[in-house]
Design an enzyme around this catalytic site. Structure first.
Site, PDB file in Angstrom:
ATOM      1  N   VAL A 127      -9.884   1.638   6.335  1.00  0.00           N
ATOM      2  CA  VAL A 127      -8.896   2.040   7.361  1.00  0.00           C
ATOM      3  C   VAL A 127      -7.952   0.881   7.649  1.00  0.00           C
ATOM      4  O   VAL A 127      -8.404  -0.236   7.930  1.00  0.00           O
ATOM      5  CB  VAL A 127      -9.579   2.417   8.697  1.00  0.00           C
ATOM      6  CG1 VAL A 127      -8.536   2.839   9.734  1.00  0.00           C
ATOM      7  CG2 VAL A 127     -10.605   3.502   8.502  1.00  0.00           C
ATOM      8  N   GLY A 129      -5.770  -0.985   5.933  1.00  0.00           N
ATOM      9  CA  GLY A 129      -5.448  -2.114   5.040  1.00  0.00           C
ATOM     10  C   GLY A 129      -5.909  -3.425   5.643  1.00  0.00           C
ATOM     11  O   GLY A 129      -7.094  -3.650   5.858  1.00  0.00           O
ATOM     12  N   GLY A 182       3.238   0.723  -4.708  1.00  0.00           N
ATOM     13  CA  GLY A 182       1.774   0.799  -4.792  1.00  0.00           C
ATOM     14  C   GLY A 182       1.109   1.216  -3.496  1.00  0.00           C
ATOM     15  O   GLY A 182      -0.072   0.951  -3.291  1.00  0.00           O
ATOM     16  N   GLU A 185      -1.248   7.266  -2.496  1.00  0.00           N
ATOM     17  CA  GLU A 185      -2.452   7.696  -3.203  1.00  0.00           C
ATOM     18  C   GLU A 185      -2.056   8.141  -4.614  1.00  0.00           C
ATOM     19  O   GLU A 185      -0.894   8.469  -4.861  1.00  0.00           O
ATOM     20  CB  GLU A 185      -3.084   8.893  -2.479  1.00  0.00           C
ATOM     21  CG  GLU A 185      -3.586   8.567  -1.088  1.00  0.00           C
ATOM     22  CD  GLU A 185      -4.630   7.466  -1.109  1.00  0.00           C
ATOM     23  OE1 GLU A 185      -5.684   7.645  -1.717  1.00  0.00           O
ATOM     24  OE2 GLU A 185      -4.376   6.403  -0.509  1.00  0.00           O
ATOM     25  N   ASP A 196      -4.987  11.867   4.460  1.00  0.00           N
ATOM     26  CA  ASP A 196      -5.444  10.469   4.392  1.00  0.00           C
ATOM     27  C   ASP A 196      -5.595   9.887   5.809  1.00  0.00           C
ATOM     28  O   ASP A 196      -6.617   9.277   6.133  1.00  0.00           O
ATOM     29  CB  ASP A 196      -4.432   9.656   3.562  1.00  0.00           C
ATOM     30  CG  ASP A 196      -4.816   8.202   3.455  1.00  0.00           C
ATOM     31  OD1 ASP A 196      -5.753   7.877   2.701  1.00  0.00           O
ATOM     32  OD2 ASP A 196      -4.192   7.374   4.145  1.00  0.00           O
ATOM     33  N   LYS A 200      -9.070   8.614   7.940  1.00  0.00           N
ATOM     34  CA  LYS A 200      -9.139   7.308   8.609  1.00  0.00           C
ATOM     35  C   LYS A 200      -9.458   7.462  10.101  1.00  0.00           C
ATOM     36  O   LYS A 200     -10.231   6.676  10.651  1.00  0.00           O
ATOM     37  CB  LYS A 200      -7.835   6.545   8.394  1.00  0.00           C
ATOM     38  CG  LYS A 200      -7.664   6.112   6.928  1.00  0.00           C
ATOM     39  CD  LYS A 200      -6.255   5.628   6.668  1.00  0.00           C
ATOM     40  CE  LYS A 200      -6.072   5.119   5.266  1.00  0.00           C
ATOM     41  NZ  LYS A 200      -4.649   4.928   4.917  1.00  0.00           N
ATOM     42  N   GLY A 298      -1.349  -1.564   0.080  1.00  0.00           N
ATOM     43  CA  GLY A 298      -0.905  -2.601  -0.856  1.00  0.00           C
ATOM     44  C   GLY A 298      -2.082  -3.463  -1.287  1.00  0.00           C
ATOM     45  O   GLY A 298      -3.097  -3.554  -0.591  1.00  0.00           O
TER      46      GLY A 298
HETATM   47  N1  HSE Z   1      -2.089   5.778   0.664  1.00  0.00           N
HETATM   48  C1  HSE Z   1      -2.638   4.992   1.701  1.00  0.00           C
HETATM   49  C2  HSE Z   1      -1.540   4.699   2.710  1.00  0.00           C
HETATM   50  C3  HSE Z   1      -3.170   3.726   1.130  1.00  0.00           C
HETATM   51  O1  HSE Z   1      -0.384   4.947   2.388  1.00  0.00           O
HETATM   52  O2  HSE Z   1      -1.823   4.250   3.825  1.00  0.00           O
HETATM   53  C4  HSE Z   1      -3.967   2.881   2.075  1.00  0.00           C
HETATM   54  O3  HSE Z   1      -5.095   3.564   2.549  1.00  0.00           O
END
Ligand code: HSE
Length: 326
Positions: A127, A129, A182, A185, A196, A200, A298
């Site tokens: 959760v 990053g 990057g 997903e 997503d 989280k 990232g």
């Molecule tokens: N795809 C997710 C985002 C990656 O954009 O937050 C990190 O969990």
């Protein structure tokens, strides 16, 4: 020396290897011993990579090696990531993960297995990053009562909304940029649909309230319906549009969760969280509001959280709690 294995050498796995290699001494000092990447498990060909001698395609090699005490799972998706994690725990290895799909679906089971086998199952990177929100909830606020969690938990959609707002891009144009950086997903539908962010917020709610709620039971609205017109209308009202995930526990102990785009007043600190940044606001009884803010996706931001968990697992920190299931 502590031998570890990296499972999955994609964006995050390679970021973890890079961080472990370039901060070797600092990390050894923090962990109390040198961390050695003994294996990297990936089916793709990395024969020209500087760590080429570490690559294996058979997870059985890692499982059967008693020298490996920590497995960092960054494969993504439920299977085989869950199966490998459980097998590693049952073989007496600690597991750290960035995989929110596994933590949201099976976090309770894996924590129970880890507790039974006296190893760690740590999930800071699943959760936010680089945002150290799991540690904040499990450690810094261990003696507190969290009443509400509200935040921006998906970097891709936040990047898209910010680019639509500041540069007038369409959603498709902004998504392409996010993918090239990057952040998205493998299938960006999970970002766009709010799925997503939903996983989280389920993980954060479980950490804060002790109960894991099935993400399929949460009402989600993604950003599919947000247009440049939606954003200009919000601007005209002194607001901006953000995809907000929220969890709250009421007096009677019931937990409510939701994810949806919301107009956020420009004087709310969440309004200035732009690009790939994530932010979490906690409402804590007797303490008040707290905010956490950092890059939410990232390679290297996410790797910072995985590496912190590797260090904690090396110090034999056990899983903080075993969640119950709603
Ligand atoms: N795809 C997710 C985002 C990656 O954009 O937050 C990190 O969990």
């Amino acid at each position: 020396m502590i031998n570890i294995a990296i499972l999955g050498f994609g964006v995050i796995g390679s970021g973890v290897a890079e961080t472990l290699e370039k901060r070797r001494d600092r990390i050894a000092k923090a962990a109390g011993d040198e961390i050695n990447i003994k294996y990297i498990c990936d089916l793709r060909d990395f024969s020209s990579h500087p760590l080429k001698d570490r690559f294996v395609s058979d997870f059985g090699v890692i499982l059967g090696d008693p020298e490996v005490s920590i497995v960092a799972e960054m494969i993504g998706g439920l299977h085989p990531a869950y199966d490998f994690s459980l097998a590693a725990i049952e073989a007496g290895k600690s597991v750290v993960t960035s995989n929110k799909v596994v933590v949201a679906a099976k976090g309770d089971e894996l924590q129970k297995a880890a507790s039974e086998h006296g190893v760690s199952y740590l999930y800071e990177a699943s959760v936010g990053g680089a945002v150290p929100i799991i540690r904040a909830i499990n450690d810094s606020l261990a003696g507190c009562e969290i009443e509400e969690i509200e935040g921006i938990l998906n970097g891709t959609t936040n990047y898209i909304l910010a680019r639509m707002d500041e540069a007038g891009l369409t959603m498709e144009e902004a998504l392409k940029e996010a993918q090239s950086l990057g952040y998205a997903e493998a299938k960006p539908d999970a970002d766009i649909s709010g799925g997503d962010a939903c996983r989280k917020i389920c993980i954060l709610a479980a950490a804060a309230f002790g109960t894991l709620i099935d993400s399929d039971d949460v009402k989600i609205t993604g950003i599919e319906g947000v247009t440049r017109e939606t954003i200009s209308k919000a601007k005209g009202e002194g607001c901006t549009v953000k995809l907000i995930a929220r969890a709250a526990r009421s007096e009677d102990g019931s937990i409510s969760l939701g994810v949806s785009p919301k107009e956020i007043s420009l004087d709310d600190p969440l309004a200035s969280v732009n690009g790939v940044y994530n932010a979490v606001r906690l409402r804590v009884k007797d303490v008040g509001d707290m905010m956490f803010y950092a890059k939410g996706a990232g390679a290297l931001p996410t790797a910072s959280a995985v590496v912190a968990d590797i260090i904690d697992a090396a110090k034999k920190k056990t899983s903080p709690a075993v969640w119950t299931r709603a």
